[in-house]
Design a protein around this motif. Structure first.
Motif, PDB file in Angstrom:
ATOM      1  N   MET A 143       0.809  -1.222   0.000  1.00 21.08           N
ATOM      2  CA  MET A 143       0.000   0.000   0.000  1.00 21.08           C
ATOM      3  C   MET A 143       0.843   1.274   0.000  1.00 21.08           C
ATOM      4  O   MET A 143       0.496   2.247  -0.677  1.00 21.08           O
ATOM      5  N   TRP A 193       0.530   4.070  -2.855  1.00 23.29           N
ATOM      6  CA  TRP A 193       0.103   5.386  -2.395  1.00 23.29           C
ATOM      7  C   TRP A 193       1.109   6.444  -2.849  1.00 23.29           C
ATOM      8  O   TRP A 193       0.718   7.515  -3.306  1.00 23.29           O
ATOM      9  N   ASP A 206      -6.092   0.089   4.536  1.00 21.01           N
ATOM     10  CA  ASP A 206      -5.926   1.075   3.459  1.00 21.01           C
ATOM     11  C   ASP A 206      -7.262   1.724   3.124  1.00 21.01           C
ATOM     12  O   ASP A 206      -8.185   1.057   2.641  1.00 21.01           O
ATOM     13  N   LYS A 265       0.038   8.488   6.223  1.00 17.22           N
ATOM     14  CA  LYS A 265      -0.854   8.120   5.126  1.00 17.22           C
ATOM     15  C   LYS A 265      -2.305   8.192   5.580  1.00 17.22           C
ATOM     16  O   LYS A 265      -3.164   8.756   4.889  1.00 17.22           O
ATOM     17  N   ASP A 320      -5.287  10.484   4.229  1.00 17.27           N
ATOM     18  CA  ASP A 320      -6.447   9.807   3.636  1.00 17.27           C
ATOM     19  C   ASP A 320      -7.753  10.209   4.300  1.00 17.27           C
ATOM     20  O   ASP A 320      -8.811  10.191   3.673  1.00 17.27           O
TER      21      ASP A 320
END
Length: 441
Positions: A77, A81, A128, A398, A402
């Motif tokens: 991931m 990303w 994720d 992340k 997100d």
């Protein structure tokens, strides 16, 4: 313009130190004291034993989704990303989970309870958030919108053999989506679509696009123009249709959001979707999907908490694990408390829906409050990891990024608050008083 030769490039390289071109160390080598998120931590956030509230089939779905995400997605991931690319190789693995289609019964769909769908969404987002959004758009928006054409489209969509997107938002209209400009004009045998859509997830590779457009043939003039909204199924290879990726996002970078241009796109009559005659009809789909969206921040917060617990136990400073420091324990406790509250609000929303009692205002309050609480929770996780808190390798940076688009999409915090406010007071306050006065002139 100066054209450089290969010799010049090689000369420039030789004049710089060798380390200038050395690839970065793997994070496990560069920082061996703590385990990166590619090896995902064990689940540790169910402090109030929420697991006891789940049915056996809901636990089974949670377990298989968790196993798939930790094994198949966690190792890749951060790479995808960073590249802002979609890992298409995982689609068959997600399809094998049999969660696409959610609560839809028949046509190859799983017919899950809303609770099971919500739990699955949270488990995907725990690892994720982009993968969770990919499924959300495909399943909880596009698939739920398809009605008379179920037998034609749903079996393939349920297996993720074909992918769908849901196109409502436009460049000029986001929160004010009911004012959309895309038009559908009746012609012999079908309709001609003209307009533009923006921020449409999955649109750059979707096989089927659900497009919302204003029906130009049903305007009714009764003191004001009443324009009806319709939805249409458009195939990706339709002449006049282009979908282009939106670059430079800071969040949900794996999701392929696109700009859609529609220039005289013909849609046959059989691909017009019935059942939507106003934006109120569209809101019924949005109310259900908002429940699923509300569970994404729950899952994100769970993953961040799991990562922080492991990291603080492994990472040492001042000759002690970071987990032994009072300030860090206080932040962990605050994160854990937030997760319990978010989980229970989300669970109650599911139960209200399953009992046929959920209102749009309740769905909106759940989405707005949970995303707001998750922002605070993930921010605490970012603090706990210090410098490594800005690396995608350790998840929290992340997740921090997100969460921002999730805070905004499916209704911003403010708009969802107004939906709830309208329901509890009886007064709609979406338009400023000035614009309301002008509309009466």
């Amino acid at each position: 313009m100066t054209v450089r030769s290969q010799h010049q490039d090689e000369t420039d390289k030789s004049s710089k130190p060798s380390y200038y071109y050395s690839p970065p160390l793997d994070v496990s080598v560069a920082f061996p004291q703590a385990t990166p998120a590619s090896n995902f931590p064990s689940a540790a956030s169910d402090y109030y034993q929420f697991d006891d509230l789940l049915r056996p089939e809901e636990k089974a779905i949670r377990n298989k989704v968790r196993e798939c995400m930790e094994k198949e997605v966690a190792p890749i991931m951060a790479e995808y990303w960073e590249k802002a690319e979609f890992p298409f190789q995982i689609i068959p693995k997600l399809g094998a989970l049999s969660i696409a289609g959610g609560t839809i019964k028949g046509y190859g769909c799983p017919g899950l309870s809303l609770t099971a769908s919500a739990i699955a969404s949270a488990e995907i987002a725990r690892v994720d958030a982009s993968c969770s959004t990919f499924i959300l758009v495909h399943s909880s928006l596009a698939m739920l919108t398809i009605e008379e054409q179920k037998q034609k489209y749903l079996p393939s969509l349920a297996q993720l053999k074909t992918i769908a997107c849901w196109a409502l938002t436009e460049p000029d209209y986001g929160s004010d989506a009911s004012s959309l400009n895309t038009t559908a004009t009746k012609v012999e045998g079908g309709w001609i679509l003209e307009g533009q859509k923006r921020w449409i997830g999955n649109s750059t590779f979707a096989d089927v696009l659900v497009i919302f457009a204003r029906n130009t043939t049903t305007n009714q003039i009764n003191g004001q123009v009443k324009q009806h909204t319709r939805k249409y199924l458009v195939k990706k290879d339709s002449p006049g249709l282009t979908a282009t990726k939106i670059p430079n996002k800071i969040g949900l970078r794996i999701v392929q959001n696109g700009d859609i241009l529609l220039k005289k796109v013909f849609v046959p009559d059989q691909d017009r979707l019935p059942g939507v005659n106003s934006f109120q009809d569209t809101s019924k789909v949005l109310a259900v999907s908002r429940v699923i969206v509300a569970w994404q921040p729950v899952g994100i917060s769970m993953g961040v908490y799991d990562m922080c617990v492991r990291y603080l136990k492994e990472r040492k400073q001042f000759e002690a694990p970071l987990a032994a420091f009072q300030l860090n324990q206080q932040k962990l406790t605050q994160m854990l408390g937030n997760i319990q509250a978010m989980t229970l609000v989300g669970w109650r929303l599911c139960k209200l829906y399953e009992a046929g009692k959920m209102t749009p205002g309740q769905a909106s309050l759940g989405k707005s409050w949970i995303t707001s609480t998750a922002r605070k929770t993930v921010a605490l996780g970012r603090e706990l990891l210090g410098g490594n808190g800005i690396l995608a390798d350790f998840l929290v940076a992340k997740a921090f990024c997100d969460l921002e688009p999730i805070y905004t999409y499916e209704g911003t915090y403010d708009i969802n608050s107004l939906v709830t406010g309208r329901e509890i007071t009886g007064f709609a306050s979406f338009k400023p008083a000035l614009s309301t006065q002008r509309s009466r002139l």
